[in-house]
Design a protein around this motif. Structure first.
Motif, PDB file in Angstrom:
ATOM      1  N   LEU A 134      31.211  17.408  -7.982  1.00 53.72           N
ATOM      2  CA  LEU A 134      30.461  17.652  -9.221  1.00 53.72           C
ATOM      3  C   LEU A 134      29.159  16.863  -9.196  1.00 53.72           C
ATOM      4  CD1 LEU A 134      30.856  19.146 -11.941  1.00 53.72           C
ATOM      5  CD2 LEU A 134      31.770  17.021 -12.850  1.00 53.72           C
ATOM      6  N   SER A 135      28.030  17.577  -9.303  1.00 57.19           N
ATOM      7  CA  SER A 135      26.733  16.887  -9.278  1.00 57.19           C
ATOM      8  C   SER A 135      26.152  16.702 -10.671  1.00 57.19           C
ATOM      9  CB  SER A 135      25.740  17.726  -8.449  1.00 57.19           C
ATOM     10  OG  SER A 135      25.434  18.931  -9.121  1.00 57.19           O
ATOM     11  N   GLY A 136      26.656  17.453 -11.626  1.00 57.62           N
ATOM     12  CA  GLY A 136      26.082  17.411 -12.965  1.00 57.62           C
ATOM     13  C   GLY A 136      25.062  18.503 -13.185  1.00 57.62           C
ATOM     14  N   GLY A 137      24.731  19.222 -12.092  1.00 55.54           N
ATOM     15  CA  GLY A 137      23.786  20.336 -12.197  1.00 55.54           C
ATOM     16  C   GLY A 137      24.455  21.599 -12.719  1.00 55.54           C
ATOM     17  N   VAL A 138      23.650  22.640 -12.880  1.00 57.38           N
ATOM     18  CA  VAL A 138      24.156  23.881 -13.480  1.00 57.38           C
ATOM     19  C   VAL A 138      25.213  24.536 -12.594  1.00 57.38           C
ATOM     20  CG1 VAL A 138      23.533  26.214 -14.214  1.00 57.38           C
ATOM     21  CG2 VAL A 138      22.038  24.297 -14.760  1.00 57.38           C
ATOM     22  N   ASP A 139      24.950  24.644 -11.284  1.00 56.99           N
ATOM     23  CA  ASP A 139      25.860  25.375 -10.397  1.00 56.99           C
ATOM     24  C   ASP A 139      27.254  24.772 -10.373  1.00 56.99           C
ATOM     25  OD1 ASP A 139      23.788  27.070  -9.808  1.00 56.99           O
ATOM     26  OD2 ASP A 139      23.259  26.099  -7.923  1.00 56.99           O
ATOM     27  N   SER A 140      27.330  23.472 -10.105  1.00 55.68           N
ATOM     28  CA  SER A 140      28.652  22.832 -10.015  1.00 55.68           C
ATOM     29  C   SER A 140      29.329  22.766 -11.381  1.00 55.68           C
ATOM     30  CB  SER A 140      28.529  21.424  -9.415  1.00 55.68           C
ATOM     31  OG  SER A 140      27.756  20.583 -10.250  1.00 55.68           O
ATOM     32  N   ALA A 141      28.550  22.633 -12.450  1.00 59.17           N
ATOM     33  CA  ALA A 141      29.125  22.577 -13.802  1.00 59.17           C
ATOM     34  C   ALA A 141      29.764  23.919 -14.179  1.00 59.17           C
ATOM     35  CB  ALA A 141      28.054  22.201 -14.821  1.00 59.17           C
ATOM     36  N   VAL A 142      29.063  25.013 -13.872  1.00 55.93           N
ATOM     37  CA  VAL A 142      29.607  26.344 -14.165  1.00 55.93           C
ATOM     38  C   VAL A 142      30.841  26.610 -13.312  1.00 55.93           C
ATOM     39  CG1 VAL A 142      29.155  28.826 -14.009  1.00 55.93           C
ATOM     40  CG2 VAL A 142      27.414  27.299 -14.938  1.00 55.93           C
ATOM     41  N   ALA A 143      30.784  26.211 -12.027  1.00 55.17           N
ATOM     42  CA  ALA A 143      31.933  26.389 -11.137  1.00 55.17           C
ATOM     43  C   ALA A 143      33.133  25.613 -11.662  1.00 55.17           C
ATOM     44  CB  ALA A 143      31.582  25.926  -9.717  1.00 55.17           C
ATOM     45  N   ALA A 144      32.893  24.369 -12.105  1.00 52.53           N
ATOM     46  CA  ALA A 144      33.973  23.543 -12.652  1.00 52.53           C
ATOM     47  C   ALA A 144      34.586  24.178 -13.893  1.00 52.53           C
ATOM     48  CB  ALA A 144      33.436  22.151 -12.985  1.00 52.53           C
ATOM     49  N   MET A 145      33.755  24.703 -14.769  1.00 51.01           N
ATOM     50  CA  MET A 145      34.241  25.335 -16.001  1.00 51.01           C
ATOM     51  C   MET A 145      35.130  26.540 -15.696  1.00 51.01           C
ATOM     52  SD  MET A 145      33.766  28.130 -18.174  1.00 51.01           S
ATOM     53  CE  MET A 145      32.152  28.796 -17.746  1.00 51.01           C
ATOM     54  N   LEU A 146      34.682  27.391 -14.773  1.00 52.00           N
ATOM     55  CA  LEU A 146      35.446  28.592 -14.450  1.00 52.00           C
ATOM     56  C   LEU A 146      36.766  28.245 -13.759  1.00 52.00           C
ATOM     57  CD1 LEU A 146      32.546  30.883 -13.152  1.00 52.00           C
ATOM     58  CD2 LEU A 146      33.828  31.177 -15.271  1.00 52.00           C
ATOM     59  N   THR A 197      28.864  42.770 -19.792  1.00 53.37           N
ATOM     60  CA  THR A 197      28.630  41.544 -20.564  1.00 53.37           C
ATOM     61  C   THR A 197      29.097  40.338 -19.766  1.00 53.37           C
ATOM     62  OG1 THR A 197      30.787  41.611 -21.655  1.00 53.37           O
ATOM     63  CG2 THR A 197      28.959  42.773 -22.754  1.00 53.37           C
ATOM     64  N   MET A 198      28.603  39.170 -20.140  1.00 49.87           N
ATOM     65  CA  MET A 198      29.005  37.934 -19.468  1.00 49.87           C
ATOM     66  C   MET A 198      30.491  37.643 -19.679  1.00 49.87           C
ATOM     67  SD  MET A 198      28.219  35.510 -17.462  1.00 49.87           S
ATOM     68  CE  MET A 198      26.451  35.622 -17.325  1.00 49.87           C
ATOM     69  N   ASP A 199      31.032  38.040 -20.827  1.00 48.23           N
ATOM     70  CA  ASP A 199      32.466  37.840 -21.086  1.00 48.23           C
ATOM     71  C   ASP A 199      33.311  38.560 -20.048  1.00 48.23           C
ATOM     72  OD1 ASP A 199      31.971  36.272 -23.280  1.00 48.23           O
ATOM     73  OD2 ASP A 199      32.116  37.916 -24.726  1.00 48.23           O
ATOM     74  N   LYS A 200      32.904  39.784 -19.698  1.00 53.30           N
ATOM     75  CA  LYS A 200      33.636  40.535 -18.680  1.00 53.30           C
ATOM     76  C   LYS A 200      33.574  39.832 -17.332  1.00 53.30           C
ATOM     77  CE  LYS A 200      33.139  45.153 -20.709  1.00 53.30           C
ATOM     78  NZ  LYS A 200      32.590  46.505 -20.526  1.00 53.30           N
ATOM     79  N   PHE A 201      32.395  39.283 -17.031  1.00 50.12           N
ATOM     80  CA  PHE A 201      32.222  38.570 -15.762  1.00 50.12           C
ATOM     81  C   PHE A 201      33.121  37.338 -15.701  1.00 50.12           C
ATOM     82  CE2 PHE A 201      30.064  35.152 -13.400  1.00 50.12           C
ATOM     83  CZ  PHE A 201      30.015  35.734 -12.134  1.00 50.12           C
ATOM     84  N   ILE A 202      33.171  36.576 -16.801  1.00 44.17           N
ATOM     85  CA  ILE A 202      33.996  35.363 -16.850  1.00 44.17           C
ATOM     86  C   ILE A 202      35.467  35.719 -16.664  1.00 44.17           C
ATOM     87  CG2 ILE A 202      34.814  33.501 -18.358  1.00 44.17           C
ATOM     88  CD1 ILE A 202      31.968  33.450 -19.562  1.00 44.17           C
ATOM     89  N   ASN A 203      35.937  36.720 -17.402  1.00 39.44           N
ATOM     90  CA  ASN A 203      37.352  37.113 -17.309  1.00 39.44           C
ATOM     91  C   ASN A 203      37.706  37.587 -15.905  1.00 39.44           C
ATOM     92  OD1 ASN A 203      37.654  36.551 -20.036  1.00 39.44           O
ATOM     93  ND2 ASN A 203      37.263  38.658 -20.674  1.00 39.44           N
ATOM     94  N   HIS A 204      36.797  38.359 -15.303  1.00 36.40           N
ATOM     95  CA  HIS A 204      37.038  38.865 -13.949  1.00 36.40           C
ATOM     96  C   HIS A 204      37.071  37.722 -12.937  1.00 36.40           C
ATOM     97  CE1 HIS A 204      36.897  41.540 -10.504  1.00 36.40           C
ATOM     98  NE2 HIS A 204      35.833  40.895 -10.048  1.00 36.40           N
ATOM     99  N   THR A 205      36.133  36.767 -13.073  1.00 33.49           N
ATOM    100  CA  THR A 205      36.051  35.646 -12.142  1.00 33.49           C
ATOM    101  C   THR A 205      37.264  34.732 -12.269  1.00 33.49           C
ATOM    102  OG1 THR A 205      33.630  35.707 -12.304  1.00 33.49           O
ATOM    103  CG2 THR A 205      34.608  33.720 -11.365  1.00 33.49           C
ATOM    104  N   VAL A 206      37.681  34.449 -13.490  1.00 29.28           N
ATOM    105  CA  VAL A 206      38.865  33.609 -13.721  1.00 29.28           C
ATOM    106  C   VAL A 206      40.098  34.247 -13.087  1.00 29.28           C
ATOM    107  CG1 VAL A 206      40.455  32.786 -15.512  1.00 29.28           C
ATOM    108  CG2 VAL A 206      37.994  32.469 -15.789  1.00 29.28           C
ATOM    109  N   LYS A 207      40.217  35.550 -13.231  1.00 21.02           N
ATOM    110  CA  LYS A 207      41.352  36.263 -12.639  1.00 21.02           C
ATOM    111  C   LYS A 207      41.322  36.148 -11.117  1.00 21.02           C
ATOM    112  CE  LYS A 207      43.486  40.842 -12.450  1.00 21.02           C
ATOM    113  NZ  LYS A 207      43.348  42.277 -12.813  1.00 21.02           N
ATOM    114  N   GLN A 208      40.135  36.291 -10.523  1.00 22.12           N
ATOM    115  CA  GLN A 208      40.008  36.171  -9.066  1.00 22.12           C
ATOM    116  C   GLN A 208      40.396  34.783  -8.572  1.00 22.12           C
ATOM    117  OE1 GLN A 208      35.921  37.450  -8.225  1.00 22.12           O
ATOM    118  NE2 GLN A 208      36.727  39.193  -7.084  1.00 22.12           N
ATOM    119  N   ILE A 209      39.945  33.747  -9.307  1.00 14.84           N
ATOM    120  CA  ILE A 209      40.249  32.369  -8.916  1.00 14.84           C
ATOM    121  C   ILE A 209      41.753  32.122  -8.963  1.00 14.84           C
ATOM    122  CG2 ILE A 209      39.967  29.937  -9.560  1.00 14.84           C
ATOM    123  CD1 ILE A 209      37.158  30.736 -10.617  1.00 14.84           C
ATOM    124  N   LYS A 210      42.405  32.603 -10.012  1.00 16.88           N
ATOM    125  CA  LYS A 210      43.866  32.439 -10.137  1.00 16.88           C
ATOM    126  C   LYS A 210      44.580  33.067  -8.955  1.00 16.88           C
ATOM    127  CE  LYS A 210      44.446  32.227 -15.169  1.00 16.88           C
ATOM    128  NZ  LYS A 210      44.936  32.965 -16.369  1.00 16.88           N
TER     129      LYS A 210
END
Length: 334
Positions: free
Chosen positions: A286-298, A261-274
């Motif tokens: 930040l460009s306002g596009g999807v890629d940079s916005a998702v990266a910023a959120m994570l 699931t996407m939830d598992k992906f988010i949790n795994h990615t957040v852990k990696q970033i930390k």
């Protein structure tokens, strides 16, 4: 004393009745169904000592793999991201990797399946991307799409030639074998083509499983090696039942389970970033596009105020986009 005497008489009467019944059954010649006393069958139960103190023990727990991985080898197709998305929509994790990934790296990732994407070049172009043939000896199911099909054909000594007419758009696919990859599909479906080359001779060990009016060989299979290939693009919405074709590959051929699931992906990615960032600070364009916005959120979810987003107005933004981006991210990233 009178009540006890009555009970004793009653029990002896029951025993006498049972014995008489047993004798009658034996005379008739039927097998008796009267069960012996369980205590007589198993003997005297041993006395168990009462356990005292703590008992040390260990239990071996088999580690269950939490997810199946399907690799998408990118040959430069405009639809590579879409292939990965379709796989994830089926609740199977997909990972896009460069086409020149080593066999050792593939083995380390231990994929359940491999998909070869399309590409903008011909297999006969100088410097055209290719694969080591050893990848087909890993025993991992493989699906080639468009360029991926032509590359498989060439590597297995089939023939690829330029099409008389470059095919781009919808075409009618006629299914010659509705097993495995085309399981539960009708005899013909509309598919989306985008290619300039075509297969003119089947590679050794392969059979044709689909064709169109313009492409006499539009889908092939080597079932012994679990290698499949299609000339069309099942990942795009223009291909009817394209999702089912991909799901047939994922579940029927690769044996994947829909548990990602996407939830598992988010949790795994957040852990990696930390783990990667630690106590450092991060600057994000930040460009306002999807890629940079998702990266910023994570990243913000992982490290909070350690993230600094910079938005640059380059003068080419759409009307009102600057205000919208600033308002959105100032309100959510504090």
């Amino acid at each position: 004393m009178a009540p006890k005497a009555k009970k004793t008489v009653k029990k002896s009467a029951q025993k006498t009745t049972v014995k008489k019944a047993e004798k009658k059954v034996k005379k008739v010649g039927l097998k008796t169904r009267f069960r012996a006393n369980p205590k007589k069958r198993i003997g005297k139960m041993p006395k168990l000592k009462k356990a005292t103190g703590r008992i040390a023990f260990s239990v071996k727990v088999r580690k269950i793999k939490s997810k199946d991985v399907v690799l998408v080898l990118d040959f430069g197709s405009q639809y590579t991201q879409l292939i990965a998305r379709r796989i994830r929509e089926a609740k199977v994790y997909s990972k896009i990797v460069p086409y020149n990934i080593s066999i050792e790296e593939i083995q380390e990732l231990n994929p359940k399946g491999i998909i070869l994407s399309g590409g903008p070049v011909s297999v006969y172009d100088r410097g055209a991307p290719t694969l080591p043939k050893g990848i087909f000896k890993l025993g991992v199911p493989i699906l080639g799409i468009c360029y991926g099909m032509q590359l498989i054909t060439r590597l297995f000594d089939g023939k690829v030639k330029p099409s008389k007419e470059r095919e781009y758009g919808k075409a009618e696919l006629f299914i010659d074998s509705n097993k495995d990859l085309f399981s539960n599909l009708p005899s013909n479906v509309t598919c989306w083509m985008s290619h300039g080359d075509e297969i003119s001779k089947l590679p050794a060990g392969f059979v044709k499983i689909g064709h169109t009016i313009n492409a006499s060989i539009a889908a092939i299979a080597n079932r012994a090696k679990k290698i499949y290939a299609v000339q069309f693009h099942p990942e795009v919405v223009h291909t009817q039942r394209g999702v089912q074709i991909l799901n047939n590959f994922l579940f029927n051929i690769c044996g994947c389970l829909p548990r990602w699931t996407m939830d598992k992906f988010i949790n795994h990615t957040v852990k990696q970033i930390k783990e990667q960032v630690g106590n450092k600070k991060v600057v994000l364009g930040l460009s306002g596009g999807v890629d940079s916005a998702v990266a910023a959120m994570l990243i913000q979810r992982a490290i909070g105020k350690q993230l600094y987003c910079i938005f640059v107005d380059n003068g080419l933004l759409r009307k009102g986009e600057l205000t919208s981006v600033v308002r959105t991210f100032k309100g959510h990233f504090k």
